[in-house]
Scaffold this motif. Structure first.
Motif, mmCIF file in Angstrom:
data_model
loop_
_atom_site.group_PDB
_atom_site.id
_atom_site.type_symbol
_atom_site.label_atom_id
_atom_site.label_comp_id
_atom_site.label_asym_id
_atom_site.label_seq_id
_atom_site.Cartn_x
_atom_site.Cartn_y
_atom_site.Cartn_z
ATOM 1 N N GLU A 3 0.694 -1.258 0.000
ATOM 2 C CA GLU A 3 -0.015 0.115 0.008
ATOM 3 C C GLU A 3 0.954 1.250 0.042
ATOM 4 O O GLU A 3 2.023 1.207 0.819
ATOM 5 N N PRO A 4 0.354 2.308 -0.720
ATOM 6 C CA PRO A 4 1.412 3.653 -0.764
ATOM 7 C C PRO A 4 1.402 4.312 0.704
ATOM 8 O O PRO A 4 0.183 4.142 1.492
ATOM 9 N N THR A 5 2.271 4.778 0.723
ATOM 10 C CA THR A 5 2.533 5.708 2.020
ATOM 11 C C THR A 5 1.209 6.797 2.105
ATOM 12 O O THR A 5 1.066 7.738 1.058
ATOM 13 N N ARG A 6 0.716 6.992 3.334
ATOM 14 C CA ARG A 6 -0.453 8.049 3.572
ATOM 15 C C ARG A 6 0.251 8.820 4.334
ATOM 16 O O ARG A 6 0.966 8.705 5.267
ATOM 17 N N ILE A 7 -0.274 10.214 4.258
ATOM 18 C CA ILE A 7 0.019 11.365 4.949
ATOM 19 C C ILE A 7 -1.145 11.585 6.059
ATOM 20 O O ILE A 7 -2.267 12.058 5.376
ATOM 21 N N SER A 8 -0.892 11.541 7.255
ATOM 22 C CA SER A 8 -2.243 11.210 8.011
ATOM 23 C C SER A 8 -2.411 12.292 9.314
ATOM 24 O O SER A 8 -3.402 12.491 9.829
ATOM 25 N N THR A 9 -1.201 13.435 8.951
ATOM 26 C CA THR A 9 -1.008 14.445 10.271
ATOM 27 C C THR A 9 -0.816 15.618 9.440
ATOM 28 O O THR A 9 -0.222 15.503 8.322
ATOM 29 N N LEU A 10 -1.242 16.912 9.831
ATOM 30 C CA LEU A 10 -0.787 18.163 9.538
ATOM 31 C C LEU A 10 0.692 18.477 9.485
ATOM 32 O O LEU A 10 1.272 18.985 8.622
ATOM 33 N N LYS A 11 1.065 17.872 10.555
ATOM 34 C CA LYS A 11 2.556 18.048 10.802
ATOM 35 C C LYS A 11 3.416 17.244 9.488
ATOM 36 O O LYS A 11 4.391 17.671 8.947
ATOM 37 N N ASP A 12 2.857 16.044 9.231
ATOM 38 C CA ASP A 12 3.499 15.296 8.059
ATOM 39 C C ASP A 12 3.278 15.936 6.722
ATOM 40 O O ASP A 12 4.172 16.177 5.908
ATOM 41 N N LEU A 13 1.906 16.567 6.626
ATOM 42 C CA LEU A 13 1.800 17.211 5.264
ATOM 43 C C LEU A 13 2.622 18.506 5.353
ATOM 44 O O LEU A 13 2.991 18.811 4.082
ATOM 45 N N ARG A 14 2.796 19.287 6.318
ATOM 46 C CA ARG A 14 3.843 20.370 6.185
ATOM 47 C C ARG A 14 5.359 20.058 5.828
ATOM 48 O O ARG A 14 5.913 20.422 5.047
ATOM 49 N N VAL A 80 14.046 18.169 7.773
ATOM 50 C CA VAL A 80 12.554 18.051 8.489
ATOM 51 C C VAL A 80 12.543 16.500 8.978
ATOM 52 O O VAL A 80 13.112 15.492 8.614
ATOM 53 N N GLU A 81 11.408 16.295 9.725
ATOM 54 C CA GLU A 81 11.092 14.999 10.199
ATOM 55 C C GLU A 81 9.846 14.709 9.378
ATOM 56 O O GLU A 81 8.721 15.442 9.293
ATOM 57 N N PHE A 82 9.915 13.274 8.739
ATOM 58 C CA PHE A 82 8.525 13.144 7.928
ATOM 59 C C PHE A 82 8.347 11.576 8.271
ATOM 60 O O PHE A 82 9.166 10.778 8.063
ATOM 61 N N GLN A 83 7.336 11.029 8.633
ATOM 62 C CA GLN A 83 6.874 9.823 8.594
ATOM 63 C C GLN A 83 7.710 9.205 9.530
ATOM 64 O O GLN A 83 8.205 7.899 9.531
ATOM 65 N N GLY A 84 8.055 9.803 10.569
ATOM 66 C CA GLY A 84 9.294 9.338 11.845
ATOM 67 C C GLY A 84 10.644 9.241 11.085
ATOM 68 O O GLY A 84 11.403 8.862 12.202
ATOM 69 N N ARG A 85 10.928 9.800 10.181
ATOM 70 C CA ARG A 85 12.503 9.708 9.520
ATOM 71 C C ARG A 85 12.588 11.244 9.897
ATOM 72 O O ARG A 85 12.316 12.304 9.530
ATOM 73 N N ALA A 86 13.796 11.308 10.814
ATOM 74 C CA ALA A 86 14.215 12.598 10.934
ATOM 75 C C ALA A 86 15.630 13.053 10.193
ATOM 76 O O ALA A 86 15.923 12.321 9.264
ATOM 77 N N HIS A 87 15.750 14.317 9.974
ATOM 78 C CA HIS A 87 16.697 14.845 9.230
ATOM 79 C C HIS A 87 16.830 14.748 7.743
ATOM 80 O O HIS A 87 17.860 14.446 7.259
ATOM 81 N N LEU A 88 15.843 14.712 7.250
ATOM 82 C CA LEU A 88 15.485 14.726 5.917
ATOM 83 C C LEU A 88 15.598 16.098 5.198
ATOM 84 O O LEU A 88 14.974 16.793 5.499
ATOM 85 N N SER A 89 16.731 16.438 4.258
ATOM 86 C CA SER A 89 17.093 17.638 3.943
ATOM 87 C C SER A 89 16.376 17.749 2.616
ATOM 88 O O SER A 89 16.362 17.037 1.826
ATOM 89 N N PRO A 90 15.621 18.979 2.370
ATOM 90 C CA PRO A 90 14.982 19.434 1.240
ATOM 91 C C PRO A 90 15.999 19.734 0.148
ATOM 92 O O PRO A 90 15.811 19.740 -0.959
ATOM 93 N N ILE A 91 17.205 20.070 0.536
ATOM 94 C CA ILE A 91 18.354 20.601 -0.481
ATOM 95 C C ILE A 91 19.064 19.433 -0.980
ATOM 96 O O ILE A 91 19.738 18.657 -0.266
ATOM 97 N N PRO A 92 19.210 19.331 -2.381
ATOM 98 C CA PRO A 92 19.703 17.968 -2.861
ATOM 99 C C PRO A 92 21.256 18.098 -2.675
ATOM 100 O O PRO A 92 21.667 19.442 -2.848
#
Length: 390
Positions: A3-14, A80-92
């Motif tokens: 099943e694809p990942t779902r975004i279930s909170t406003l924090k994760d949406l942001r 940012v932290e997303f889906q419980g994964r910390a330190h994901l950088s938006p910058i490539p």
């Protein structure tokens, strides 16, 4: 099938939208490297195609930033932290293996070569070149395709339980008057409907293209997809497929067919043989490394200017011709101008022989250096005129 990942909170949406701004940014250096490698006066059709896509990637960044601002979060290059994964950088950082999209493959900085064009097609293909969605490995908390990612963002935006009506506010919006150079228009986001329309615009033009779009005419365009020059901005995938095959699509052809129209010749011999070298590579500390660092500093400042524009921060600009200071000019337009100025520095690198690889030239790294210690070192080195020491 997983099943694809779902975004279930406003924090994760942001957080997802912070990563969306970075996702759109990640393709820009890939396309610019190929564009800047083209020798002056050569491959004009290919250059026009790539340049048009780059400008639309800037539009997509702006649309994602407008949605993010409207749901109460300021666009930022910070991890940012997303889906419980910390330190994901938006910058490539290149070469890039996306922590968000497993199917996209490794993004590399290459001159205009058949391999580079193949990668462009893979990026923009709905399934990134896979035969089926099930054939793409899924990563925990991530997405298989860009389309799957944007579908999750759109679903969360459409759910009042995740993103209530009261969240939406039309703040820090980049207006359409600040964007130019490609097709489409900036959507100022004030409510749920305009937020979802902004996401749909990103999907329609490029990344996130739904698989069913492959079975539509390749050159499907709307009135806003036409520029004053008559240039038609159909999907990124179809435009890059034309480069890949060396032919235009006929009007009646579908996007999943092989183009059969007029020839679109690409002369791969009229391209500077740039070769990517990572930071601290074979000639770290030499004059070539100083030139690469100077480019990285200029690129880092450009990225900062873009984010300042998205955050609604005015900037003080000094006109280099007359010294006049204008404190409140729109920073996004300034950032676009800075991108054009960056071209000169990139071309200068691509004309410089690579001391470690005969037959090749330097290649810009598009390496973002965050403000602070390492950025300060680059600034000090630039102000000191280079040298071999650090």
């Amino acid at each position: 099938m997983t099943e694809p990942t779902r975004i279930s909170t406003l924090k994760d949406l942001r957080a997802a939208l912070q990563l969306a701004v970075g996702l759109e940014l990640s393709t820009v250096p890939v396309y610019l490297t190929a564009l800047y490698s083209i020798e002056d006066g050569a491959n004009t059709d290919a250059a026009q195609t790539i340049r048009s896509v780059v400008m639309e990637e800037m539009l997509h960044m702006t649309l994602a930033a407008n949605v993010l601002n409207a749901i109460g979060e300021v666009p930022s290059p910070e991890p940012v932290e997303f889906q419980g994964r910390a330190h994901l950088s938006p910058i490539p950082a290149f070469p890039l293996d996306s922590p968000l999209i497993s199917g996209i493959g490794t993004l590399e900085l290459l001159p205009l070569t058949p391999a580079a064009v193949d990668s462009f097609v893979r990026i923009e293909h709905p399934l990134h070149g896979a035969a089926t969605l099930a054939g793409i490995p899924a990563s925990p908390g991530g997405f298989r395709t860009i389309g799957e990612f944007y579908d999750a963002v759109d679903t969360a935006l459409g759910d009042p339980a995740i993103c209530p009506d009261a969240v939406f506010r039309p703040v820090r919006q980049i207006p359409d008057s600040d964007y130019y150079g490609g097709a489409g228009h900036v959507i100022e986001v004030a409510d749920r409907a305009s937020a979802r329309a902004a996401v749909l615009k990103i999907v329609d033009q490029g990344e996130g293209l739904p698989e069913e779009y492959l079975h539509r005419p390749a050159k499907t365009v709307t009135d806003e997809d036409r520029l004053g020059s008559g240039w038609q901005m159909y999907s990124h995938y179809a435009r890059f497929r034309e480069l890949q095959t060396g032919r235009r699509f006929r009007t009646h052809q579908l996007a999943d067919e092989t183009p059969e129209g007029s020839m679109l010749l690409v002369d791969y011999s009229a391209v500077r043989p740039a070769l990517f070298t990572p930071r601290n590579g074979d000639w770290a500390g030499g004059p070539e490394d100083f030139a690469m660092d100077a480019f990285d500093l200029a690129y880092s400042r450009l990225v900062d200017d873009i984010y300042r524009a998205f955050a609604g921060e005015p900037t003080e600009v000094v006109d280099p011709l007359d010294g006049h200071t204008e404190p409140d000019r729109p920073t996004l337009r300034l950032a676009v101008h800075a991108m054009y100025a960056l071209r000169n520095a990139a071309v200068a690198l691509m004309r410089t022989p690579n001391p470690a690889k005969p037959g090749h030239t330097l290649c810009p790294r598009f390496s973002y250096v965050a403000p602070g210690g390492d950025r300060d070192k680059l600034v000090q080195r630039a102000e000191g005129g280079g040298g071999r020491g650090r």
